[in-house]
Enzyme design. Structure first.
Site, PDB file in Angstrom:
ATOM      1  N   SER A  12       0.725  -1.252  -0.141  1.00 11.28           N
ATOM      2  CA  SER A  12      -0.018  -0.056   0.042  1.00 11.28           C
ATOM      3  C   SER A  12       0.928   1.094   0.128  1.00 11.28           C
ATOM      4  CB  SER A  12      -0.939  -0.010   1.241  1.00 11.28           C
ATOM      5  OG  SER A  12      -2.165   1.151   1.218  1.00 11.28           O
ATOM      6  N   HIS A  39      -2.424  -0.766  -3.391  1.00  9.64           N
ATOM      7  CA  HIS A  39      -3.842  -0.006  -3.138  1.00  9.64           C
ATOM      8  C   HIS A  39      -3.671   1.165  -4.040  1.00  9.64           C
ATOM      9  CE1 HIS A  39      -4.438  -2.067   1.239  1.00  9.64           C
ATOM     10  NE2 HIS A  39      -5.148  -2.757  -0.212  1.00  9.64           N
ATOM     11  N   ASP A 131      -4.699  -4.648   5.725  1.00  8.01           N
ATOM     12  CA  ASP A 131      -5.167  -5.359   4.497  1.00  8.01           C
ATOM     13  C   ASP A 131      -3.924  -6.505   4.314  1.00  8.01           C
ATOM     14  OD1 ASP A 131      -6.794  -6.289   2.253  1.00  8.01           O
ATOM     15  OD2 ASP A 131      -5.760  -4.885   0.907  1.00  8.01           O
TER      16      ASP A 131
END
Length: 339
Positions: A12, A39, A131
């Site tokens: 991310s 992401h 995540d």
């Protein structure tokens, strides 16, 4: 019996820089397919395939739905789409968001673990929140190999740190050593390993199907886990509590999924929006009261005007208290400018 191997990577914040460094150090004859979830905002065009094509020797691309998996290729999840692995091909779908994201690291890892079992190598790099934690747990459950970038080496520590707190991983290494590690692991043959089917594996398959746009309600997700008395921030549906060893997650009957941390983040954002809406309503009340006071004065009703202004003053004080509370919760102090 020899099996195929795949590599799945989740990143991310800070991930583009990390991925460039990792891919640049992989040899041109690296023969294992790599799948990446980085992401990115849903409305933004992703230049990551071009970036990685310039950085290293391997072909990087956004896959098409149903595309055949090819060795030595890098597949990057397109913005606002889950990327899943099913047998020897790739699914690109718009199933419900997980952890507030689509694409979701958890969804990719879960699908890879279910399909390739101990042939999976899962890697979590730099990023915020958590995540990838549940996905890495799935890889671990299916006897795959788990690698986490050393949090002290990561630009953002949350994603790798959360994995370490919930999953017993095989390797914790600085980014610079991961390409060499992967090159060595890729040469090890993967032998067929029996995996016992249990409720965790059944839930894993159900969640893969949900990410692939199958109907969560009809799949029976509402009957999995325990009622939580919480509602989904995305759709308002009831959230069920799911437990994976030390991991606590939530999923609604519509299909949206949250870790505890991502749910708290989403609820906090929704709370801020609702408080601002309340402040707006209170300020509109002040405007209405003051206009009503002016009208009352024009018609000679001074007592009524004073009553309206008194209410406006009380409402203004309440509004300022609410603003101060909001800024305090956001970590911005009282909101006073000092002027």
């Amino acid at each position: 019996m020899k099996k195929s191997r795949v590599i799945v990577i989740g990143s991310s914040a800070g991930g583009v820089i990390a991925l460039k460094e990792l891919v640049a150090s992989l040899p041109a004859d690296f023969g294992v397919p790599i799948f990446i979830v980085q992401h990115i905002a849903p409305q933004v065009h992703s230049y990551l395939p071009e970036i990685l094509n310039h950085a290293g020797h391997l072909k990087a691309k956004h896959p098409e739905d149903g595309e055949q998996i090819r060795n030595g290729h890098i597949y990057i999840a397109p913005p606002d789409h889950h990327m899943l692995i099913e047998d020897d091909h790739i699914l690109v779908k718009k199933g419900p968001k997980e952890n507030r994201f689509r694409p979701s690291v958890d969804a990719l890892f879960r699908s890879a673990a279910y399909t390739y079992k101990n042939g999976v190598i899962g890697i979590i790099l730099t990023g915020m929140l958590d995540d990838g934690t549940s996905g890495m747990w799935a890889v671990n459950q299916m006897k795959g190999i788990t690698i986490v970038q050393d949090p002290l080496d990561a630009m953002y520590q949350s994603m790798p740190q959360n994995v370490l707190e919930h999953v017993n991983v095989d390797y914790i290494v600085p980014l610079v050593y991961i390409p060499e590690l992967l090159t060595g692991l890729a040469e090890i043959e993967v032998e067929e390993m029996p995996i016992e089917v249990d409720k965790n594996k059944e839930l894993m398959k159900m969640e893969i199907d949900i990410a692939a746009q199958q109907n969560a309600f009809e799949k029976g997700i509402i009957n999995v886990g325990e009622p939580s008395s919480l509602t989904c921030p995305e759709c308002g549906g009831a959230l069920n509590l799911l437990t994976e060893d030390k991991i606590t997650r939530y999923r609604c009957h519509t299909g949206h999924a949250y870790s505890s941390e991502s749910l708290m983040e989403e609820v906090s954002q929704m709370t801020e929006v609702k408080v601002w809406q309340t402040i707006r309503s209170l300020e509109e009340r002040i405007i209405l009261l003051e206009k009503s006071a002016d009208k009352s004065r024009e018609t000679g009703n001074e007592g009524t005007a004073v009553n309206f202004l008194s209410k406006a003053t009380k409402t203004r004080k309440a509004t300022n208290l609410l603003r101060a509370f909001l800024f305090d919760q956001l970590g911005g102090g009282s909101g006073k400018t000092g002027m």
